[in-house]
Design a protein around this motif. Sequence first.
Motif, short mmCIF file in Angstrom:
data_model
loop_
_atom_site.label_atom_id
_atom_site.label_comp_id
_atom_site.label_asym_id
_atom_site.label_seq_id
_atom_site.Cartn_x
_atom_site.Cartn_y
_atom_site.Cartn_z
N PHE A 1 0.83 -1.20 0.00
CA PHE A 1 0.00 0.00 0.00
C PHE A 1 0.87 1.25 0.00
O PHE A 1 0.65 2.17 -0.81
CB PHE A 1 -0.93 -0.01 1.22
CG PHE A 1 -1.75 1.24 1.35
CD1 PHE A 1 -2.97 1.35 0.71
CD2 PHE A 1 -1.30 2.32 2.11
CE1 PHE A 1 -3.73 2.51 0.82
CE2 PHE A 1 -2.04 3.48 2.22
CZ PHE A 1 -3.26 3.57 1.57
N TRP A 2 1.84 1.30 0.91
CA TRP A 2 2.65 2.52 1.03
C TRP A 2 3.63 2.67 -0.13
O TRP A 2 3.94 3.79 -0.53
CB TRP A 2 3.37 2.56 2.37
CG TRP A 2 2.46 2.95 3.48
CD1 TRP A 2 2.04 2.18 4.52
CD2 TRP A 2 1.83 4.23 3.66
NE1 TRP A 2 1.18 2.89 5.33
CE2 TRP A 2 1.05 4.15 4.82
CE3 TRP A 2 1.86 5.42 2.94
CZ2 TRP A 2 0.30 5.22 5.28
CZ3 TRP A 2 1.11 6.50 3.40
CH2 TRP A 2 0.34 6.39 4.56
N ARG A 3 4.09 1.58 -0.71
CA ARG A 3 4.95 1.69 -1.89
C ARG A 3 4.18 2.28 -3.06
O ARG A 3 4.73 3.06 -3.85
CB ARG A 3 5.51 0.32 -2.28
CG ARG A 3 6.69 -0.15 -1.45
CD ARG A 3 7.42 -1.28 -2.13
NE ARG A 3 6.54 -2.42 -2.41
CZ ARG A 3 6.37 -3.45 -1.61
NH1 ARG A 3 7.03 -3.50 -0.45
NH2 ARG A 3 5.57 -4.43 -1.94
N ASP A 4 2.91 1.91 -3.18
CA ASP A 4 2.11 2.34 -4.32
C ASP A 4 1.40 3.68 -4.10
O ASP A 4 0.91 4.27 -5.08
CB ASP A 4 1.05 1.28 -4.64
CG ASP A 4 1.65 -0.04 -5.08
OD1 ASP A 4 2.85 -0.06 -5.43
OD2 ASP A 4 0.94 -1.06 -5.06
N ALA A 5 1.31 4.13 -2.87
CA ALA A 5 0.56 5.36 -2.59
C ALA A 5 1.20 6.57 -3.27
O ALA A 5 2.42 6.74 -3.22
CB ALA A 5 0.49 5.59 -1.08
N PRO A 6 0.39 7.42 -3.88
CA PRO A 6 0.94 8.63 -4.50
C PRO A 6 1.58 9.54 -3.45
O PRO A 6 1.10 9.61 -2.31
CB PRO A 6 -0.28 9.31 -5.13
CG PRO A 6 -1.32 8.24 -5.21
CD PRO A 6 -1.06 7.32 -4.06
N ALA A 7 2.64 10.21 -3.82
CA ALA A 7 3.30 11.14 -2.90
C ALA A 7 2.47 12.42 -2.79
O ALA A 7 1.71 12.77 -3.69
CB ALA A 7 4.70 11.45 -3.40
N GLY A 8 2.65 13.10 -1.66
CA GLY A 8 1.99 14.39 -1.48
C GLY A 8 0.90 14.33 -0.44
O GLY A 8 0.30 13.28 -0.18
N ALA A 9 0.65 15.48 0.15
CA ALA A 9 -0.35 15.57 1.22
C ALA A 9 -1.74 15.24 0.70
O ALA A 9 -2.14 15.66 -0.39
CB ALA A 9 -0.34 16.98 1.82
N GLY A 10 -2.48 14.47 1.49
CA GLY A 10 -3.87 14.21 1.19
C GLY A 10 -4.13 13.18 0.11
O GLY A 10 -5.28 12.96 -0.27
N GLN A 11 -3.10 12.50 -0.36
CA GLN A 11 -3.30 11.52 -1.43
C GLN A 11 -3.85 10.19 -0.90
O GLN A 11 -4.45 9.42 -1.64
CB GLN A 11 -1.99 11.27 -2.18
CG GLN A 11 -1.47 12.48 -2.91
CD GLN A 11 -2.47 12.99 -3.93
OE1 GLN A 11 -2.96 12.24 -4.77
NE2 GLN A 11 -2.79 14.28 -3.86
N VAL A 12 -3.61 9.93 0.38
CA VAL A 12 -4.14 8.73 1.03
C VAL A 12 -5.45 9.10 1.73
O VAL A 12 -5.57 10.20 2.29
CB VAL A 12 -3.11 8.17 2.04
CG1 VAL A 12 -3.69 7.05 2.87
CG2 VAL A 12 -1.87 7.69 1.28
#
Length: 243
Positions: free
Chosen positions: A14-25
């Motif tokens: 999940f964390w490897r694939d999560a987009p970078a930047g605030a509020g993306q998760v």
Amino acid sequence: MNATSRNLQAWEGFWRDAPAGAGQVIWDADPSVTAALHLPLLAGHADAALPLVDLGCGNGTQTRYLAGHFGRAVGIDASAAAVARARAEDADGVAEFRQVDAVDGAAIGALHAELGDSNVYVRGVLHQCAPDERARIVANVVPLLGTRGWLFVFEPAAAAKELLRALVQGPAGPPAKLRPVFSHGLTPGEMPDVEVPGLLRGHGLRIAASGQLPLVTTEYGPDGARIELPSRWVLAGPEAGDG
């Protein structure tokens, strides 16, 4: 986050694939609608000179906010990918981040040996864990609190599960930020409301206060309204603690 080996693999993905930047998760909401609402509840009892441990810190958004209100803030997470993300997003180095699984009693014991008695902040972690792991995490947190620390736990209520199910099964399917949660095999909302207070009391902690607040997300439903999950908070400390 903290989990079994199977769930840990899910969190790493999940964390490897999560987009970078605030509020993306989906749960990475701004602290103004998350930790800033929790801080007054904790600050009424907690000694701000003690360190604060953000257990299951994820990418560290809330940890960085809380670091401005305690003598030292340490975010811990079982996921190496989450910790790497938290460090990368802490450009000013306001907090510390460690890969520590809260299920590991020896690792938490070593943290207490380093930090001493600490306040502990837990937001949306226990409901993602297996029941036996929840008990182990609470058991490990007790010595981390020592005689002076306070524990703040904030978890989705059981009613959140039905809300999430409705979103997933809606005509448009899951909202975009919710899809990765399920596609990585994570199962939010799997915890009865009575479980957290029972665990805390069962491990010798005294509940000083409790209540309800929404868990504000960064996603919106089909009606355009921000998704907010019904949630419950509990503030607890050692029986011998003051306040």
